[in-house]
Scaffold this active site. Structure first.
Site, PDB file in Angstrom:
ATOM      1  N   LYS A  58      -2.419 -18.584 -38.566  1.00 56.64           N
ATOM      2  CA  LYS A  58      -2.575 -17.165 -37.766  1.00 56.64           C
ATOM      3  C   LYS A  58      -2.738 -16.053 -38.553  1.00 56.64           C
ATOM      4  CE  LYS A  58       0.839 -18.520 -33.954  1.00 56.64           C
ATOM      5  NZ  LYS A  58       2.266 -18.385 -33.318  1.00 56.64           N
ATOM      6  N   LYS A 108      -3.227 -20.570 -26.311  1.00 53.74           N
ATOM      7  CA  LYS A 108      -3.542 -19.319 -25.811  1.00 53.74           C
ATOM      8  C   LYS A 108      -4.548 -18.265 -26.571  1.00 53.74           C
ATOM      9  CE  LYS A 108       1.501 -19.640 -24.511  1.00 53.74           C
ATOM     10  NZ  LYS A 108       2.836 -19.329 -25.046  1.00 53.74           N
ATOM     11  N   LYS A 138      -5.997 -27.654 -31.178  1.00 49.27           N
ATOM     12  CA  LYS A 138      -4.916 -27.605 -29.970  1.00 49.27           C
ATOM     13  C   LYS A 138      -5.271 -26.767 -28.916  1.00 49.27           C
ATOM     14  CE  LYS A 138      -1.462 -24.671 -31.616  1.00 49.27           C
ATOM     15  NZ  LYS A 138      -0.108 -24.301 -31.907  1.00 49.27           N
TER      16      LYS A 138
HETATM   17  P1  TYM Z   1       4.869 -21.835 -27.999  1.00 45.92           P
HETATM   18  O1  TYM Z   1       5.440 -20.649 -27.413  1.00 45.92           O
HETATM   19  O2  TYM Z   1       3.574 -21.539 -28.963  1.00 45.92           O
HETATM   20  O3  TYM Z   1       4.812 -23.088 -27.323  1.00 45.92           O
HETATM   21  C1  TYM Z   1       5.801 -23.724 -26.513  1.00 45.92           C
HETATM   22  C2  TYM Z   1       5.972 -25.101 -26.486  1.00 45.92           C
HETATM   23  O4  TYM Z   1       4.568 -25.776 -25.925  1.00 45.92           O
HETATM   24  C3  TYM Z   1       4.327 -26.540 -27.048  1.00 45.92           C
HETATM   25  N1  TYM Z   1       2.611 -26.823 -27.156  1.00 45.92           N
HETATM   26  C4  TYM Z   1       1.967 -27.901 -27.021  1.00 45.92           C
HETATM   27  N2  TYM Z   1       2.133 -29.175 -26.847  1.00 45.92           N
HETATM   28  C5  TYM Z   1       1.244 -29.925 -26.940  1.00 45.92           C
HETATM   29  N3  TYM Z   1      -0.094 -29.514 -26.973  1.00 45.92           N
HETATM   30  C6  TYM Z   1      -0.188 -28.252 -27.019  1.00 45.92           C
HETATM   31  N4  TYM Z   1      -1.534 -27.767 -27.057  1.00 45.92           N
HETATM   32  C7  TYM Z   1       0.672 -27.161 -27.275  1.00 45.92           C
HETATM   33  N5  TYM Z   1       0.672 -26.142 -27.397  1.00 45.92           N
HETATM   34  C8  TYM Z   1       1.808 -25.697 -27.563  1.00 45.92           C
HETATM   35  C9  TYM Z   1       4.866 -26.002 -28.403  1.00 45.92           C
HETATM   36  O5  TYM Z   1       5.060 -27.132 -29.507  1.00 45.92           O
HETATM   37  C10 TYM Z   1       5.983 -25.558 -27.985  1.00 45.92           C
HETATM   38  O6  TYM Z   1       7.056 -26.772 -27.990  1.00 45.92           O
HETATM   39  N6  TYM Z   1       7.678 -21.422 -32.186  1.00 45.92           N
HETATM   40  C11 TYM Z   1       7.633 -21.504 -30.879  1.00 45.92           C
HETATM   41  C12 TYM Z   1       8.803 -21.177 -30.089  1.00 45.92           C
HETATM   42  C13 TYM Z   1      10.038 -21.182 -30.485  1.00 45.92           C
HETATM   43  C14 TYM Z   1      10.864 -22.427 -30.344  1.00 45.92           C
HETATM   44  C15 TYM Z   1      12.139 -21.969 -30.970  1.00 45.92           C
HETATM   45  C16 TYM Z   1      10.576 -23.572 -30.200  1.00 45.92           C
HETATM   46  C17 TYM Z   1      10.879 -20.059 -30.940  1.00 45.92           C
HETATM   47  N7  TYM Z   1      11.963 -20.775 -31.268  1.00 45.92           N
HETATM   48  C18 TYM Z   1      13.149 -22.850 -30.997  1.00 45.92           C
HETATM   49  C19 TYM Z   1      11.666 -24.610 -30.231  1.00 45.92           C
HETATM   50  C20 TYM Z   1      12.927 -24.210 -30.634  1.00 45.92           C
HETATM   51  C21 TYM Z   1       6.270 -21.546 -30.320  1.00 45.92           C
HETATM   52  O7  TYM Z   1       5.598 -20.530 -30.670  1.00 45.92           O
HETATM   53  O8  TYM Z   1       6.150 -22.308 -29.167  1.00 45.92           O
END
Ligand code: TYM
Length: 328
Positions: free
Chosen positions: A111, A197, A194
């Site tokens: 990032k 967004k 992957k």
């Molecule tokens: P975020 O908001 O980017 O994504 C939310 C969830 O979607 C999954 N994900 C994917 N899974 C499969 N293929 C993809 N291309 C893909 N893109 C996103 C992510 O693995 C995630 O499970 N840091 C985290 C948010 C967070 C969090 C937490 C998660 C903050 N605190 C505590 C779990 C527990 C994030 O940015 O997810």
């Protein structure tokens, strides 16, 4: 009862990767497990520079979470900033993780490199500490996430173990749970990256609110290869493997069975598109209904916040007591 916690950021629109990698598992788990799911608006601040954007995205994401089937009567759905204990324990976590550990986080490296000429906030660097707080506040045994979050769950485990060894057994050490199909949904235009967004173009990313025509078009144009052989081989055939993985996740048919069923890319693409369209149709209808009653959404989030705070404040007090902070 197994305790589950997972969260999603209100940045940009929800896409198929989020759904297949994580959200769908949240729904599946809610009746057997005690589940908490957060819309982590404070995490979104790491990349926010405009007013009002995060609040609107939060409401829309709440509608999406209820639309996919999370039931507010059984699942606790809350907004992170409504539960101040996240920020409070986040600081404690920052003091329990090292600069070196945070420096090794792949997501930070990627990032910050992408934002090269841009503002890279300190929050982007310390982000995993806040994420660790999100998780341990709820005594979570399981964290259902996509593959890209594994490293963040690993560091959470390391932080929890370190805290427990310094101050005595306080936190549950959580484990990541990923699905068999859909753990890593790749960009349809760049299948070695992957689905995200923040990808360069929208054509490789299927959004939950895309209309059927747009979805068909995106699958039709999906990058494959010139071999014209349908086989699951992530290294040599990332595009075709991604299509098989998506179709498997959307239809429930194992990847190996699908690979035997198809001999051409065209039918594989159109069947993947149809499976995704029928999976999303009811979700989209429900989403629009829910967005028509924003007062009800706000009410549901307030109920979630109360339930979340009850748990989070108990854990924060436990952590402060374990450290031996002077009580007031
Ligand atoms: P975020 O908001 O980017 O994504 C939310 C969830 O979607 C999954 N994900 C994917 N899974 C499969 N293929 C993809 N291309 C893909 N893109 C996103 C992510 O693995 C995630 O499970 N840091 C985290 C948010 C967070 C969090 C937490 C998660 C903050 N605190 C505590 C779990 C527990 C994030 O940015 O997810």
């Amino acid at each position: 009862m197994t305790r589950v916690l997972s969260c999603i950021q209100p940045t940009g629109d929800v896409h198929l990767g989020n759904y297949l990698g994580a959200l769908r598992n949240w729904v599946a788990g809610q009746h057997e497990k005690d589940v908490y799911h957060g819309i982590v608006d404070l995490h979104a601040l790491t990349v926010t520079t405009q007013p009002n954007v995060v609040g609107e995205a939060t409401l829309s994401l709440a509608a999406m979470l209820f639309a996919i089937g999370l039931d507010p009567n059984v699942a606790t759905i809350f907004v992170q900033s409504h539960v101040p204990e996240h920020s409070q324990l986040g600081w404690v976590m920052e003091c329990t993780v090292s600069f070196g550990e945070l420096s090794r986080m792949t997501q930070f490296k990627e990032k910050s490199a992408r934002r090269e000429a841009d503002f890279v906030s300190a929050g982007l660097f310390t982000y995993p500490a806040l994420q660790a707080a999100d998780i341990v506040l709820y005594d979570a045994d399981e964290v259902p996430v996509g593959d890209d979050q594994r490293q963040h769950i690993e560091i959470t485990r390391d932080i929890a173990i370190r805290f427990n060894s310094r101050f005595g057994d306080t936190f549950v050490v959580p484990a990541a749970v990923t699905p068999t199909a859909g753990a890593r949904v790749m960009d349809l235009q760049a299948p070695t990256s992957k689905m995200s967004k923040s990808s360069d173009t929208d054509s490789g990313c299927v959004y939950m609110l895309d209309d059927p025509k747009a979805i068909e078009k995106k699958f039709k144009r999906a990058v494959t290869d010139s071999e014209a052989v349908v086989a699951y081989d992530l290294k040599e055939k990332p595009g075709v493997s991604n299509l098989l993985d998506i179709l498997s996740a959307a239809s429930g048919t194992p990847v190996a069975t699908l690979a035997d069923q198809y001999s051409q890319y065209g039918p594989l693409k159109s069947d993947a598109a149809s499976a995704v369209i029928s999976m999303l149709e009811p979700i989209q209808a429900r989403y629009h209904e829910l967005m028509d009653d924003q007062a009800e959404l706000a009410r549901l989030l307030a109920v979630g916040a109360d339930r979340a705070r009850e748990q989070a404040s108990a854990t924060l007090s436990r952590a402060y007591r374990a450290i031996g902070l002077l009580s007031n």
